[in-house]
Structure formats: C-alpha cells, structure tokens
Motif scaffolding. Structure first.
Motif, PDB file in Angstrom:
ATOM      1  N   ILE A  65       0.830  -1.211   0.000  1.00  0.00           N
ATOM      2  CA  ILE A  65       0.000   0.000   0.000  1.00  0.00           C
ATOM      3  C   ILE A  65       0.862   1.257   0.000  1.00  0.00           C
ATOM      4  CG2 ILE A  65      -1.628   1.364   1.381  1.00  0.00           C
ATOM      5  CD1 ILE A  65      -2.819  -1.351   2.309  1.00  0.00           C
ATOM      6  N   VAL A  66       1.928   1.248   0.783  1.00  0.00           N
ATOM      7  CA  VAL A  66       2.702   2.479   1.009  1.00  0.00           C
ATOM      8  C   VAL A  66       3.823   2.692  -0.013  1.00  0.00           C
ATOM      9  CG1 VAL A  66       2.155   2.490   3.463  1.00  0.00           C
ATOM     10  CG2 VAL A  66       4.271   1.396   2.681  1.00  0.00           C
ATOM     11  N   ASN A  67       3.882   1.872  -1.059  1.00  0.00           N
ATOM     12  CA  ASN A  67       4.871   2.127  -2.119  1.00  0.00           C
ATOM     13  C   ASN A  67       4.304   3.162  -3.098  1.00  0.00           C
ATOM     14  OD1 ASN A  67       2.906   0.402  -3.141  1.00  0.00           O
ATOM     15  ND2 ASN A  67       4.324  -0.728  -4.448  1.00  0.00           N
ATOM     16  N   PHE A  68       3.935   4.303  -2.562  1.00  0.00           N
ATOM     17  CA  PHE A  68       3.221   5.331  -3.322  1.00  0.00           C
ATOM     18  C   PHE A  68       3.974   5.795  -4.561  1.00  0.00           C
ATOM     19  CE2 PHE A  68       1.876   5.937   1.172  1.00  0.00           C
ATOM     20  CZ  PHE A  68       0.532   5.643   1.027  1.00  0.00           C
ATOM     21  N   HIS A  69       5.296   5.893  -4.457  1.00  0.00           N
ATOM     22  CA  HIS A  69       6.096   6.405  -5.570  1.00  0.00           C
ATOM     23  C   HIS A  69       6.115   5.451  -6.762  1.00  0.00           C
ATOM     24  CE1 HIS A  69       8.736   3.686  -3.411  1.00  0.00           C
ATOM     25  NE2 HIS A  69       9.528   3.640  -4.471  1.00  0.00           N
ATOM     26  N   GLU A  70       5.667   4.214  -6.573  1.00  0.00           N
ATOM     27  CA  GLU A  70       5.687   3.228  -7.649  1.00  0.00           C
ATOM     28  C   GLU A  70       4.367   3.144  -8.398  1.00  0.00           C
ATOM     29  OE1 GLU A  70       8.891  -0.107  -6.650  1.00  0.00           O
ATOM     30  OE2 GLU A  70       7.076  -0.317  -5.437  1.00  0.00           O
ATOM     31  N   LYS A  71       3.433   4.040  -8.094  1.00  0.00           N
ATOM     32  CA  LYS A  71       2.109   4.007  -8.716  1.00  0.00           C
ATOM     33  C   LYS A  71       1.862   5.318  -9.465  1.00  0.00           C
ATOM     34  CE  LYS A  71       0.653   1.238  -4.767  1.00  0.00           C
ATOM     35  NZ  LYS A  71      -0.032   1.234  -3.473  1.00  0.00           N
ATOM     36  N   CYS A  72       1.794   5.235 -10.782  1.00  0.00           N
ATOM     37  CA  CYS A  72       1.543   6.432 -11.582  1.00  0.00           C
ATOM     38  C   CYS A  72       1.128   6.011 -12.983  1.00  0.00           C
ATOM     39  CB  CYS A  72       2.771   7.342 -11.624  1.00  0.00           C
ATOM     40  SG  CYS A  72       4.065   6.793 -12.767  1.00  0.00           S
ATOM     41  N   ASN A  73       0.893   6.989 -13.839  1.00  0.00           N
ATOM     42  CA  ASN A  73       0.608   6.736 -15.246  1.00  0.00           C
ATOM     43  C   ASN A  73       1.867   7.093 -16.038  1.00  0.00           C
ATOM     44  OD1 ASN A  73      -0.277   6.766 -17.920  1.00  0.00           O
ATOM     45  ND2 ASN A  73      -2.324   7.478 -17.379  1.00  0.00           N
ATOM     46  N   ASN A  74       2.544   6.082 -16.569  1.00  0.00           N
ATOM     47  CA  ASN A  74       3.800   6.318 -17.282  1.00  0.00           C
ATOM     48  C   ASN A  74       3.617   7.120 -18.569  1.00  0.00           C
ATOM     49  OD1 ASN A  74       5.671   4.950 -15.509  1.00  0.00           O
ATOM     50  ND2 ASN A  74       4.756   3.021 -16.189  1.00  0.00           N
ATOM     51  N   SER A  75       2.389   7.221 -19.045  1.00  0.00           N
ATOM     52  CA  SER A  75       2.126   8.033 -20.241  1.00  0.00           C
ATOM     53  C   SER A  75       2.307   9.523 -19.961  1.00  0.00           C
ATOM     54  CB  SER A  75       0.694   7.780 -20.746  1.00  0.00           C
ATOM     55  OG  SER A  75       0.505   6.432 -21.106  1.00  0.00           O
ATOM     56  N   TYR A  76       2.327   9.878 -18.658  1.00  0.00           N
ATOM     57  CA  TYR A  76       2.466  11.287 -18.289  1.00  0.00           C
ATOM     58  C   TYR A  76       3.893  11.633 -17.857  1.00  0.00           C
ATOM     59  CZ  TYR A  76      -2.669  11.230 -18.133  1.00  0.00           C
ATOM     60  OH  TYR A  76      -4.000  11.103 -18.436  1.00  0.00           O
ATOM     61  N   LYS A  77       4.859  10.870 -18.271  1.00  0.00           N
ATOM     62  CA  LYS A  77       6.256  11.119 -17.873  1.00  0.00           C
ATOM     63  C   LYS A  77       6.690  12.557 -18.134  1.00  0.00           C
ATOM     64  CE  LYS A  77       8.280   6.510 -18.482  1.00  0.00           C
ATOM     65  NZ  LYS A  77       9.271   5.742 -19.284  1.00  0.00           N
ATOM     66  N   ASP A  78       6.288  13.098 -19.275  1.00  0.00           N
ATOM     67  CA  ASP A  78       6.730  14.446 -19.647  1.00  0.00           C
ATOM     68  C   ASP A  78       6.161  15.528 -18.735  1.00  0.00           C
ATOM     69  OD1 ASP A  78       8.225  13.431 -21.711  1.00  0.00           O
ATOM     70  OD2 ASP A  78       6.726  13.840 -23.270  1.00  0.00           O
ATOM     71  N   LYS A  79       5.126  15.200 -17.971  1.00  0.00           N
ATOM     72  CA  LYS A  79       4.525  16.161 -17.056  1.00  0.00           C
ATOM     73  C   LYS A  79       5.218  16.174 -15.693  1.00  0.00           C
ATOM     74  CE  LYS A  79      -0.134  15.914 -19.071  1.00  0.00           C
ATOM     75  NZ  LYS A  79      -0.196  17.348 -19.494  1.00  0.00           N
ATOM     76  N   ARG A  80       6.117  15.232 -15.465  1.00  0.00           N
ATOM     77  CA  ARG A  80       6.801  15.170 -14.171  1.00  0.00           C
ATOM     78  C   ARG A  80       7.693  16.395 -13.969  1.00  0.00           C
ATOM     79  NH1 ARG A  80       8.944   8.885 -14.492  1.00  0.00           N
ATOM     80  NH2 ARG A  80       6.874   7.887 -14.583  1.00  0.00           N
TER      81      ARG A  80
END
Length: 248
Positions: A65-80
């Motif tokens: 649950i707490v591995n928050f940094h490992e959960k995202c949408n990789n299609s939005y990499k350029d928005k990081r």
C-alpha cells in the motif's frame, strides 16, 4: 402550549436536523466497488468502499500500500517535475503523474495519535483533463482488536496550504477540484498469511461541474477504476514480495 415548551421543541428539531444524516441521492456497485453520493447545499460528497481478503502477511500488504512512488501513469512522464522522467512506475494509476514521498518533516507542533507509528507527507501531481497538485498526510497505526488480531490502519488526507506549512516548506500551492479527500485502509491479520483489507475513499467538492447530479455516474466510474487499479497493484506487489522472500 407555553412559549417555553415551544422553544424546547423547536430547539430539539434544530438539533435533529443538525445531526441528521444526508440523504443518498445516487448509489451503485461497479466492478465490486460500492459507491454512494449525496449533496448538501453546493457541496457534493462521494464515497467508495471495497473489502478484499488477501493470501499474504499483513506486513507485505502494508508494504504494497505504502509504495506510493511506484504508482503512476507512465504516459504522463513528460509532465513530471520532481521525479526522473525516464523511470517507469511499477504499477498503473490513471491520473497520477508523480508522487514524492517526504519523510523529513517538521517534528514540532504536533504529537502522535494513539497507536500511531509513523507519519509523513506525499507531494502529488495528477492529471485529469487539467493539471492538479496537492499534498497529502499519511498516518500509519498498529494495534490489536478485541479478538487479539493484529491491525494496521493507514490514512491519506489531502491538506490545505496552512496545514502543509506545519510539516514542510511547500514547493507548490494546493490546486484540486476537490475540497477534501481521504483514503483509509484497515488491515486485519486473520491468519499468519491471510489479511482482510477494508478500503474507503471519501471526497467532497463544490466544483461547478463535479457537484452536479449529472456528473455523478462519471465520477463513480472513475472512482471504481481507480480503486480497482489500487487493488490490482496491492495484489501484484504482495505476490512480488512473497517471491522475493522465497528466492532468498
């Protein structure tokens, strides 16, 4: 009837109205997720809940649950803006652009809650037709229930700008379509390698579109998708952690 008795009755009616539960105007079950919504004046509330039993140790479910940094949408990499644009998140979350985990927080001005073991901040950037950003406070609790079963409770609460300043020097101001958002996970160890998970997502908004009744089905669908993506990531991560232990 005396004026005194009338005032007592009137005061009682006000009290009942103040504590009356709001009437649910829409509810559904979508892919196993129970969703409800109700509105008071211009403020609409959304709640999504789900229960699941996982064949894994409570410690592994907590980690998943707490591995928050490992959960995202990789299609939005350029928005990081704060994390490596070349790295892939292990697990998919439709709306999350990136999450920064901030454990170096100000230790003064607050005290731990009963049974609290840890608290820290998440810096969130999300995208849902527009870019949004906000900070969340994570709290973790460990205790035992009346059956002497081990329990873990994890809460995530979106903070306003004033609340953020109690913990860190923020890099951005809150920008969200929601006024308040809270996620709550309650884990119960029912056997050495079996954990019950109860999850609740709560949000409210006075956004001129999202608070309309016509928008509720779309929000329900998005909530169900997000919660099921979360459950998939928890399932997959607990399996991965078990495999890592077995391989060692």
């Amino acid at each position: 009837m005396s004026i005194y008795n009338f005032c007592l009755i009137f005061a009682g009616l006000i009290t009942l109205q103040a504590f009356a539960k709001p009437t649910i105007d829409q509810q559904d079950v979508i892919n196993g997720v129970s969703v409800i919504s109700h509105k008071t004046d211009s403020l609409r509330t959304y709640v999504g809940t789900v229960k699941k039993t996982l064949p894994s140790k409570i410690e592994n479910v907590t980690k998943s649950i707490v591995n928050f940094h490992e959960k995202c949408n990789n299609s939005y990499k350029d928005k990081r803006q704060d994390t490596n644009k070349n790295e892939n998140c292990r697990y998919h979350n439709d709306n999350v652009v990136e999450t920064v985990v901030i454990k170096n927080i100000n230790q003064s001005g607050w005290t731990k809650d009963q049974n609290e073991t840890e608290r820290y901040i998440l810096g969130r950037r999300v995208y849902n037709r527009s870019n949004f950003q906000y900070y969340e406070l994570v709290k973790i609790y460990e205790y035992k229930n009346d059956k002497n079963q081990k329990m873990v409770k994890i809460t995530q609460t979106m903070l306003n700008d004033k609340e953020v300043n109690n913990y860190i020097k923020p890099q951005f101001d809150k920008d969200s379509a929601f006024n308040a958002v809270t996620s709550t996970y309650v884990l119960t160890e029912v056997a050495p390698s079996t954990t019950n998970l109860e999850y609740e997502y709560y949000a409210n908004t006075d956004h001129w579109v999202l608070n309309k009744e016509v928008s509720v089905p779309q929000v329900f669908s998005s909530m169900s998708k997000g919660i099921n993506d979360l459950l998939k990531s928890v399932d997959a991560e607990t399996v991965r952690l078990c495999r890592d232990v077995a391989s060692n």
